[in-house]
Design an enzyme around this catalytic site. Structure first.
Site, PDB file in Angstrom:
ATOM      1  CE  LYS A  52       1.478 -10.021  -2.942  1.00  0.00           C
ATOM      2  NZ  LYS A  52       2.646  -9.250  -3.434  1.00  0.00           N
ATOM      3  CB  SER A  91       4.120  -6.037  -3.280  1.00  0.00           C
ATOM      4  OG  SER A  91       3.250  -5.901  -2.183  1.00  0.00           O
TER       5      SER A  91
END
Length: 795
Positions: free
Chosen positions: A744, A701
């Site tokens: 996140k 990511s």
């Protein structure tokens, strides 16, 4: 010579005799060919008289002719037990003999007494009609030549044989008497060799030995082996007799004890059986199970209560009648009340609550339905396990929980077979028995911590039967050995991650992800649940302490770093304990906890989260990461120095993250013109660093973050400090979706980030998140890497 004629009518299995008058046959005057009699199962030794039975036609003709004409015959042993032997089936060394007498028994069998004189060696068979005739040569037995002192070995053979005869119970027969009285050593060893039950091949080797000492020693060896065998047999028989005596004694004592117990009001074993019968009368089981119970009960009643199997059988039947066969609790179909209970116990967790209400609604309408199998996945401390108990309370069911962490034995799930003395049922049925209901809420805690295949089986595979709605209607426990219906049980599994759960097991469960709490949720949980709970546990009244919202936010942001609220609860407990000390010491205090007292009570802040950069910076980009304790932001730093085009990666990066950096650098060099890069890559070294080097970092990511840092440093353009990003990259310049989006986003909000760059394919994840988590955030969705620099970089 021992006479046999008086014994023959009474003893068919007659023993051999012996003679030493070899002079009656002139060996030198014998013809060059003699009749040959093949003998099955025995060997003739010189100077021995032995009875045989004749059955084959050729043998009968030979014996009758030899007896009638007073012919000398040769007797050789057969190698194989065949009716019509060939020359290859005969041993070469045999004995010259004479037929003494033929006696016809009552059943028509002919008994023949034959006296052996000397050894001979068969040269060849001349004819086999009307019987076998062969050429031969005298093969004198040199064992007749005795050593200087044969008595030592002879007496050893004699004593050993007599001891063996005594061990086998043959002391009253004729052969021990003859052995005691024989003085001729040669006759003694031949006579014993004829008597002793040996294989034909072993007797033949004895016959062919030419040395007296060797023959006697070999016979002694055979006798000693037989003595050892008889000793072992005797030991076994003695033990069997001893065990039988003990069993008889135990039986008598047991009968006496039984009589005494009956006088005192009955034995404990009988009371246990009566109790089992009484419980069985009220069981709601099928005819098949009832039949099995009666069969097993009859088996128990026929057992001796001192046998090891008795306790296993008693435990089995006790467990069988204690199980709640067909016993169910009534569900609470008041959906509003159920929702109130769920909301009162847990804040948030909307998906789980909605699924439970849906199940109750369908169950209310249909009346009968298989229970769902739910798996709650999320970080530690978010309330997965306690939620199971709340669900049980909300729908009015019993609650049981099994901790599966570290489970490595399949028998813990399926139970042990009753062949073992310490056999027990598995945890599944044991918990059902504890709940006394066949439809409890069953929490399978930490299902991701079950170990895989071990020497004790595969527990995760055993769980497949438990959690498969098509199979658990007939769950088979090895101990119970009867199918049990688990389809009405509501299984709720909990896990921290799906990666370690068996794929087939994961497919059988309805996965509901529970992400970490945001600051607002933690604040509400602390006010509604944690503070009242800790006040009660510490005996403090509400009037004695007040913890303001600002203090709670400080605890959340500076003293805890977690997705759940466990550490927050411990921190609140410490504050309350400090107030308990003040009350106990009767000190003066203000009701509200002051902000300046936190450091004195809790120490320095230990979990400060990263905040956004203060200003736009070249080569430094904010990324978003998922951790086991929730989301975090991380910074990717890039720098250039003169060199030869090398790239250096630091910060304790994993292989996947290193590959993302290599992809980003390769794509940068392939598309440098479109990105506005003018530097020569071969003249500069590139260094990529991710701070907090002691913490391992990995995953795809960070691809877009590393790429943006490279573009910034090579174009000398600053990065917008209000932007954070996450996404996987490809060599073709595509931006792929990643997981952990909610965590996140919470990290970005906590760090005052306002803009987030995501893959276009992550848009669906954002739409599934509650709007209150998205307040104050702007999302930029991209499909390619080329779309990122215009958004993230400033001119």
């Amino acid at each position: 010579m021992i006479e046999f004629e008086n014994l023959i009518n009474d003893h068919i299995d007659i023993i051999p005799g012996f003679t030493d008058d070899t002079e009656k046959i002139d060996l030198d005057a014998l013809p060059t060919t003699i009749p040959i009699l093949p003998l099955r199962g025995n060997v003739f030794f010189p100077s021995v008289i032995i009875p045989i039975t004749a059955g084959r036609d050729k043998s009968i003709k030979l014996i009758e002719a030899a007896y009638r004409k007073k012919l000398v015959i040769g007797i050789v042993a057969q190698k194989a037990n065949v009716d019509d032997p060939q020359e290859k089936d005969l041993y070469q060394v045999g004995s010259i003999a004479k037929v003494l007498k033929i006696i016809t028994m009552n059943d028509g069998v002919r008994m023949v007494l034959i006296r052996s004189v000397e050894r001979f060696k068969l040269s060849r068979i001349v004819t086999d009609d009307p019987y076998w005739i062969g050429e031969y040569e005298i093969y004198a037995d040199e064992a007749r030549q005795l050593p200087k002192n044969p008595s030592a070995i002879t007496e050893s053979v004699r004593d050993t044989y007599l001891k063996l005869a005594q061990m086998t119970g043959a002391t009253n027969g004729l052969s021990p008497l003859a052995v005691r009285n024989l003085d001729n050593p040669y006759l003694l060893i031949n006579y014993i060799a004829s008597l002793f039950d040996l294989r034909v091949s072993d007797k033949q080797k004895l016959l062919e030995m030419n040395d007296f000492t060797k023959r006697a020693t070999k016979i002694l060896s055979f006798l000693m082996q037989e003595m050892k065998l008889q000793e072992v047999k005797q030991q076994i028989q003695n033990k069997v007799y001893s065990d039988m005596d003990k069993q008889q004694r135990d039986y008598l004592l047991t009968q006496q004890l039984k009589t005494i117990q009956e006088e005192l009001g009955g034995s404990p074993s009988e009371k246990a059986i009566e109790e089992i019968k009484s419980k069985a009368k009220h069981k709601k089981w099928s005819k098949e199970i009832s039949g099995i119970f009666k069969k097993e009960l009859a088996k128990l009643e026929s057992m001796h209560n001192a046998s090891p199997e008795y306790s296993v059988q008693l435990n089995y039947l006790s467990f069988m009648v204690e199980l709640p066969w067909g016993e169910y609790t009534s569900d609470n179909f008041d959906l509003n009340k159920s929702r109130e209970v769920l909301d009162a116990d847990h804040y948030g967790l909307e998906k789980v609550k909605e699924r439970i209400i849906e199940y109750l609604a369908v169950l209310k309408l249909k009346g009968d339905m298989k229970s769902p199998i739910i798996c709650l996945v999320g970080p530690p401390g978010v309330g997965k396990t306690s939620l199971g108990k709340s669900i049980a309370t909300a729908i009015g069911r019993k609650y049981v929980r099994v901790a599966l962490g570290g489970l490595s034995d399949e028998s813990e799930i399926r139970g042990h077979r009753r062949t073992y003395i310490g056999a027990m049922p598995g945890r599944i049925l044991t918990s059902i028995n504890k709940a006394k209901s066949s439809n409890p809420v069953f929490v399978l805690d930490e299902i991701d911590k079950i170990t895989g295949m071990t020497v004790n089986g595969d527990p995760s595979s055993a769980m497949l039967e438990v959690l498969d709605p098509e199979q658990n209607t007939a769950f088979h426990d090895n101990f119970l050995d009867i199918d049990y219906d688990l389809s009405k049980v509501m299984f709720i599994a909990t896990a921290n991650t799906l990666s370690s759960i068996h794929l087939a097991l994961r497919d059988r469960m309805e996965i509901i992800e529970i992400s970490g709490y945001i600051e607002e949720e933690k604040l509400q949980i602390a006010k509604r649940h944690l503070i009242p709970k800790q006040l009660k546990e510490h005996g403090i009244k509400k009037k004695d302490i007040t913890i303001s919202d600002s203090i709670l936010k400080t605890l959340i942001n500076q003293y805890t770093r977690e997705s759940g609220v466990r550490e927050l609860e411990r921190t609140i407990a410490k504050l309350i304990r400090s107030r308990a000390v003040q009350i106990a010491k009767e000190e003066t205090f203000t009701k509200a906890i002051a902000a300046d007292s936190l450091q004195k009570i809790l120490g320095l802040p230990r979990a400060a989260h990263e905040l956004q950069l203060e200003s736009n910076t070249i080569g430094v980009v904010t990324g978003l990461a998922w951790t086991s304790v929730g989301g975090e932001i991380l910074f990717v730093e890039a720098s250039l120095s003169k060199g030869k085009g090398a790239i250096t990666l630091t910060g304790n990066l994993g292989d996947v993250m290193k590959e993302s950096a290599a992809l980003a650098y390769q794509y940068l060099k392939a598309n440098y013109k479109e990105l506005g890069i003018k530097q020569d890559f071969d003249k500069y070294n590139l260094h990529i660093h991710v701070p907090e080097g002691a913490t391992p970092k990995d995953g795809p990511s960070a691809g877009v973050t590393i790429f943006t840092a490279m573009v910034s440093i090579f174009t000398n353009r600053k990065v917008n400090h209000n932007i954070a990003m996450t996404g996987e990259i490809t060599l073709r310049g595509k931006v792929l979706p990643v997981g952990g989006i909610k965590e996140k986003i919470l990290a970005a909000k906590r760090s005052k980030i306002t803009d987030i760059i995501l893959s276009q394919q992550n848009r669906q994840d954002i739409e599934d998140i509650n709007d209150k988590y998205l307040e104050g955030l702007t999302f930029h969705y991209v499909k390619t890497m080329m779309e990122i620099p215009p958004i993230a970089l400033v001119n």
